[in-house]
Design an enzyme around this catalytic site. Structure first.
Site, mmCIF file in Angstrom:
data_model
loop_
_atom_site.group_PDB
_atom_site.id
_atom_site.type_symbol
_atom_site.label_atom_id
_atom_site.label_comp_id
_atom_site.label_asym_id
_atom_site.label_seq_id
_atom_site.Cartn_x
_atom_site.Cartn_y
_atom_site.Cartn_z
ATOM 1 N N GLU A 503 27.401 -20.665 -9.417
ATOM 2 C CA GLU A 503 27.021 -20.292 -7.698
ATOM 3 C C GLU A 503 27.113 -21.452 -6.808
ATOM 4 O O GLU A 503 26.084 -21.522 -5.694
ATOM 5 C CB GLU A 503 26.373 -19.218 -7.394
ATOM 6 C CG GLU A 503 26.692 -17.974 -7.649
ATOM 7 C CD GLU A 503 25.970 -16.652 -7.147
ATOM 8 O OE1 GLU A 503 25.554 -17.302 -6.134
ATOM 9 O OE2 GLU A 503 26.660 -15.309 -7.516
HETATM 10 C C1 LIG Z 1 26.658 -18.731 -17.198
HETATM 11 C C2 LIG Z 1 27.662 -19.540 -16.597
HETATM 12 C C3 LIG Z 1 28.014 -18.395 -15.705
HETATM 13 C C4 LIG Z 1 29.452 -18.278 -14.837
HETATM 14 N N1 LIG Z 1 29.601 -17.207 -14.172
HETATM 15 C C5 LIG Z 1 30.932 -17.779 -13.475
HETATM 16 C C6 LIG Z 1 31.580 -16.567 -12.922
HETATM 17 O O1 LIG Z 1 31.356 -15.553 -13.636
HETATM 18 N N2 LIG Z 1 32.674 -16.573 -12.500
HETATM 19 C C7 LIG Z 1 33.400 -17.802 -12.205
HETATM 20 O O2 LIG Z 1 34.225 -18.285 -11.813
HETATM 21 N N3 LIG Z 1 32.253 -18.598 -12.691
HETATM 22 C C8 LIG Z 1 31.124 -18.670 -13.022
HETATM 23 N N4 LIG Z 1 30.672 -19.845 -13.228
HETATM 24 C C9 LIG Z 1 31.479 -20.989 -12.811
HETATM 25 C C10 LIG Z 1 30.055 -22.192 -11.858
HETATM 26 O O3 LIG Z 1 29.886 -21.119 -11.041
HETATM 27 C C11 LIG Z 1 30.768 -22.925 -12.241
HETATM 28 O O4 LIG Z 1 29.808 -23.673 -13.671
HETATM 29 C C12 LIG Z 1 30.035 -24.485 -11.214
HETATM 30 O O5 LIG Z 1 31.077 -24.489 -10.338
HETATM 31 C C13 LIG Z 1 30.286 -24.986 -11.515
HETATM 32 O O6 LIG Z 1 31.148 -25.639 -12.025
HETATM 33 P P1 LIG Z 1 31.518 -26.902 -13.824
HETATM 34 O O7 LIG Z 1 30.467 -26.410 -14.564
HETATM 35 O O8 LIG Z 1 33.563 -26.881 -14.015
HETATM 36 O O9 LIG Z 1 30.194 -28.733 -13.308
HETATM 37 P P2 LIG Z 1 31.469 -29.935 -12.381
HETATM 38 O O10 LIG Z 1 32.071 -29.460 -11.242
HETATM 39 O O11 LIG Z 1 32.361 -30.715 -13.098
HETATM 40 O O12 LIG Z 1 29.867 -30.530 -12.247
HETATM 41 C C14 LIG Z 1 29.287 -30.911 -12.885
HETATM 42 C C15 LIG Z 1 28.065 -32.412 -12.013
HETATM 43 O O13 LIG Z 1 29.141 -33.067 -10.709
HETATM 44 C C16 LIG Z 1 28.320 -32.166 -9.580
HETATM 45 N N5 LIG Z 1 29.425 -32.346 -8.684
HETATM 46 C C17 LIG Z 1 30.745 -32.429 -8.623
HETATM 47 N N6 LIG Z 1 31.236 -32.602 -7.420
HETATM 48 C C18 LIG Z 1 30.116 -32.925 -6.824
HETATM 49 C C19 LIG Z 1 29.971 -33.423 -5.370
HETATM 50 N N7 LIG Z 1 30.686 -33.410 -4.481
HETATM 51 N N8 LIG Z 1 29.065 -34.348 -4.695
HETATM 52 C C20 LIG Z 1 28.284 -34.219 -5.587
HETATM 53 N N9 LIG Z 1 28.110 -34.224 -6.966
HETATM 54 C C21 LIG Z 1 29.301 -32.970 -7.588
HETATM 55 C C22 LIG Z 1 28.078 -31.079 -9.724
HETATM 56 O O14 LIG Z 1 26.787 -30.635 -8.997
HETATM 57 C C23 LIG Z 1 28.156 -30.998 -11.463
HETATM 58 O O15 LIG Z 1 26.429 -31.368 -11.591
HETATM 59 C C24 LIG Z 1 29.480 -19.496 -14.598
HETATM 60 C C25 LIG Z 1 28.848 -21.123 -14.948
HETATM 61 C C26 LIG Z 1 28.028 -20.394 -16.066
HETATM 62 C C27 LIG Z 1 27.324 -22.186 -17.130
#
Ligand SMILES: Cc1cc2nc3c(=O)[nH]c(=O)nc-3n(C[C@H](O)[C@H](O)[C@H](O)COP(=O)(O)OP(=O)(O)OC[C@H]3O[C@@H](n4cnc5c(N)ncnc54)[C@H](O)[C@@H]3O)c2cc1C
Length: 818
Positions: A503
């Site tokens: 989230e």
């Molecule tokens: C257990 C689990 C349950 C989930 N459930 C759902 C669900 O039900 N439905 C759904 O749609 N999604 C779900 N998600 C997805 C979740 O919302 C995403 O994992 C999250 O939005 C981050 O995306 P990512 O993991 O691809 O990380 P990335 O986007 O690759 O980010 C990696 C890092 O970069 C940082 N970052 C990225 N952009 C910036 C920026 N501009 N400035 C500074 N820092 C930045 C982030 O904070 C993070 O620390 C779930 C994820 C997990 C792990």
């Protein structure tokens, strides 16, 4: 010369007073005029200074008080510059900015928060019906959950727990009663989640999802009547299990960049040709997807053949997809850090559905991002802050007690200063988490959708939980590390990064959302200036911009004066509506609010659109706003609970910690501020006497440590709704063990003194108790109680061990196990 100096001081003092009192521009000009006339009539000279004062006054007062001159020569050129430096904003960013409401965050952004607004907000409370649900259904559910078996043996909840969740409406907390739902308040939703987490973080993750951003919430706000009537009763009764799929391999934090598409086309549906969408998607990380019967899907809607209008690309759209359709792949699972809540990927290949599968129907095509942003504003404040507060609550409940029963060097470890420091930090932090969680949920129950407050809550409460989890593990030592049925901390500790990531991952939320959204949404004038700059009607734009700009300038001058005056006086004389031991914290927030808005305005003015990319600076501004929010929540909680005197150490620790952190972030912000002359002026206005605010003292920390490691009203209030009914688990034994440990401390001291005096031979455990009883150092009753404490302590301190075959799913036949 002396009298000229005096007049100069009168002018400076007068200016400060007018600015501090926020006197309107016209009245301030009139006051200056009177002052100048008096100075001229006094004839004290020197005449060049008099002339200078008049020139400066007329040069400023005439243009800014005569609207046509002001607009033409000041506001118009500034509007042109503003248009140039205004950051580029994508449609998705604009949607995020417009979403939700501004609440207490707006007051903190005013430089002079209206405390009455916060204090008049009713104390968050749950109804009798909601309390009964907590005491009965939630209690019964917790009794069905064995987190070790769930996480290690079954990798799922037991079937009877799934049935119970569905039957008893755990998935229907946000669904209105008319559809068969529970229709709980946000606070009740949160209380349910916190309590379940104290028993099973896996189960609370499952319960959180249908009650957060997903099909039910989207349908409630945007669904057609037909969609609501079909889905909501099914979701409420558990016939349908929902999930919501937004994230994919290439679109995580940048969720608006999803590549998944729905192409409008004709196709066959139930034997008839209809206009529909051909969907292709590749999603991952989707909670509940492996067991979902309704798949909420976000995708870009394209209409290349213009079958529904003249637009080629409608943008993000949300639809509900039945997962049994041809082309849908669903069911495989991810394994999120050993917490086996149902979570997995899903793909769709040329899946055809009619257009009325779009949530809200065709008219909502392309509105998906706005829908998601509007709903996230509230949901973000509930699921993860609640789950992590539940985890921290369990951490404090167990660690406070563990530190009193676990002995090393013949003393309870709570008696060591190092542990005392950690316990103090844990208690104060949990108090702050509880305060933020309940205040924000309470605001939602009052009809707010406070997007920035929700982002603060999500980011900071989950971050605080990480610290409490670490501290709990450190105090428990090996007991926290060895996994097994007796380990009540390990799985919660493992789950922390999940809460940090989902989230809105915290780094992004802290760096971009809290301040990025806050600076524009909550600032009294910035959004008005931006809207004016974007207005194509030039006359109206200039009019709006002029009003906002001069309001803004007045606010900035006032905040500069307030910041300096409040810093010089250490905020001693600023009026707040509360007296007593917490008064100073209100005063300090007033001071920091003025300094924060001043620093924020200076950053926006000097960096313009570049501030967006200077994430380290904007994150620190966001932290300052967040720390004021946290301290306000702590003060509000104390008032809402009718100022229980025994909780004061918790309140003071949490406020001091937040405000000290704020001060330090301000210092680092100023050190790194790129425009050094402006930084120097800011430092003079914000820290004229240096950094005077101190972190919580050791003594205060000790008082908190005592509160959380001693049975009493403070510990009970702070850790209430922890599931403790399973008396076979260590968590269920702590109440009795702690009560005995505290009560028997003088008895144990007597034994040690008798040993020192040579009346008893030094020994340990049961042998020592028996010898002390025989030597009449302790009574028979005391001996019985000491033995019971020994027994409980042994159970609590014990850890599990396994045969190799019990650990892996396919273990090697090692020499040891062969
Ligand atoms: C257990 C689990 C349950 C989930 N459930 C759902 C669900 O039900 N439905 C759904 O749609 N999604 C779900 N998600 C997805 C979740 O919302 C995403 O994992 C999250 O939005 C981050 O995306 P990512 O993991 O691809 O990380 P990335 O986007 O690759 O980010 C990696 C890092 O970069 C940082 N970052 C990225 N952009 C910036 C920026 N501009 N400035 C500074 N820092 C930045 C982030 O904070 C993070 O620390 C779930 C994820 C997990 C792990």
């Amino acid at each position: 010369m002396l009298s000229a100096l005096l007049w100069l001081l009168v002018f400076i003092g007068g200016s400060m007073a007018l600015a501090y009192q926020r006197v309107p521009l016209f009245l301030a000009s009139a006051a200056y005029l009177l002052l100048l006339v008096a100075y001229t009539l006094a004839g004290t000279g020197p005449y060049w200074l008099m002339l200078l004062f008049w020139l400066v006054f007329l040069g400023l007062a005439i243009p800014i008080n005569i609207p046509t001159i002001r607009r033409h020569y000041i506001s118009r050129p500034l509007l042109d510059i503003f248009r140039e430096i205004m950051p580029e904003m994508s449609e998705t960013e604009a949607a995020a900015l417009e979403a939700g409401t501004v609440w207490w965050d707006g007051e903190l952004f005013s430089g002079r928060p209206n405390w009455q607004r916060l204090l008049n907000t009713p104390a968050p409370a749950i109804s009798a019906e909601e309390q009964a649900f907590l005491d009965n259904e939630v209690e019964e559910l917790c009794g069905m959950l064995d987190e070790w078996k769930i996480t290690h043996e079954w990798c799922d909840l037991p079937p009877e727990a799934w049935d119970y969740l569905k039957k008893k409406g755990f998935f229907a907390m946000i669904i209105p009663k008319r559809y068969g739902g529970r229709e709980f308040s946000a606070l009740a939703n949160s209380e349910v989640l916190t309590k379940i987490t104290t028993r099973s973080p896996t189960c609370s993750s499952i319960v959180a999802v249908p009650n957060s951003l997903g099909p039910a919430e989207l349908l409630l706000h945007y669904g057609t009547e037909e969609q609501k009537n079909h889905y909501l009763p099914r979701l409420a009764s558990g016939v349908d299990v929902p999930c919501f799929a937004l994230t994919g391999p290439t679109a995580g934090s940048d969720a608006a960049a999803i590549p998944d598409t729905g192409v409008v086309c004709k196709g066959m549906w139930e034997g008839k040709e209809v206009i529909g969408m051909r969907l292709n998607w590749n999603k991952r990380y989707i909670t509940l997807a492996p067991v979902a019967t309704v798949l909420g899907l976000a995708f870009r809607l394209l209409d290349p053949d213009h079958l529904i209008g003249q637009v080629d690309d409608y943008g993000i759209t949300c639809a509900l997809i039945p997962p049994h359709l041809p082309g849908v792949s669903i069911g495989r699972r991810h394994f999120p850090l050993n917490l086996p809540f149902q979570n997995g990927p899903t793909q769709g290949k040329d899946v055809f559905v009619p257009l009325d599968f779009i949530i809200g129907g065709t008219k909502m095509a392309g509105h998906g991002w706005r829908m998601l942003m509007e709903c996230l504003g509230a949901g973000r404040a509930i699921s993860l802050p609640s789950n992590t507060t539940g985890g921290a609550r369990l951490g404090v409940y167990t660690t406070g007690a563990y530190a009193r029963v676990r002995k090393q060097f013949r003393l309870p470890i709570a008696r060591f200063d190092g542990i005392d420091e950690v316990l103090g930090r844990m208690g104060g932090t949990l108090y702050a988490m509880e305060a933020v969680r309940t205040m924000t949920a309470g605001a939602i129950d009052q009809g707010e959708a406070p997007a920035v407050c929700a982002a603060i809550s999500k980011c900071h409460v989950t971050e605080m939980s990480r610290h409490v989890a670490n501290d709990a593990m450190d105090v428990h030592g090996g007991k926290g590390i060895q996994l097994g049925p007796r380990n009540y901390l390990g799985r919660g500790y493992q789950s922390v990064p999940i809460a940090i990531t989902v989230e809105g991952a915290n780094i992004l939320t802290r760096n971009l959302m809290i301040y990025g959204q806050g600076a524009i949404r909550c600032h009294p004038f910035v959004l008005k200036e931006m809207r004016a700059a974007a207005n194509d009607d030039h006359a109206a734009a200039l009019d709006e911009f002029d009003k906002a700009l001069f309001g803004h300038i007045g606010l900035a001058i006032s905040n500069a004066a307030s910041s300096l005056v409040l810093a010089l006086t250490n905020a001693n004389f600023t009026r707040v509506p509360v007296t007593g031991p917490t008064e100073r914290y209100y005063q300090q927030i007033n001071r920091f609010s003025a300094s924060f808005v001043l620093a924020s305005d200076a950053a926006m003015l000097t960096l313009g659109g570049a501030l967006k990319k200077k994430e380290k600076l904007s994150a620190r501004l966001g932290d300052m706003l967040s720390y004021m929010y946290i301290a306000s929540a702590v003060l509000k909680r104390y008032e809402d609970q009718n100022r229980p005197a025994e909780d004061l150490p918790l309140v003071e620790w949490a406020c001091r910690d937040a405000l000290y952190r704020l001060q330090e972030q301000m210092h680092v912000f100023l050190r790194n501020f790129p425009n050094k002359p402006v930084a120097a002026v800011l430092r003079f206005l914000i820290f004229p006497r240096g950094r005077m605010y101190s972190a919580p003292s050791d003594e205060l920390g000790h008082e908190v440590a005592e509160l959380i490691s001693t049975p009493g009203p403070s510990r009970a209030r702070l850790t209430r709704n922890t599931y403790t009914s399973d008396k076979s688990s260590p968590v269920g034994m702590f109440a009795e063990a702690l009560e005995l440990a505290v009560r028997l401390e003088p008895v144990e001291r007597r034994i040690r003194e008798a040993e020192k005096a040579g009346h008893l031979k030094a020994s340990q455990g049961a042998a020592q108790v028996q010898a002390a009883e025989e030597a009449k150092v302790i009574s028979a009753q005391e001996a019985r109680e000491l033995l019971r404490l020994e027994e409980l302590t042994a159970e609590i301190v014990a850890v599990d061990d396994f045969d190799s075959s019990e650990l892996g799913t396919h273990p090697f036949k090692t020499t040891a196990s062969a």
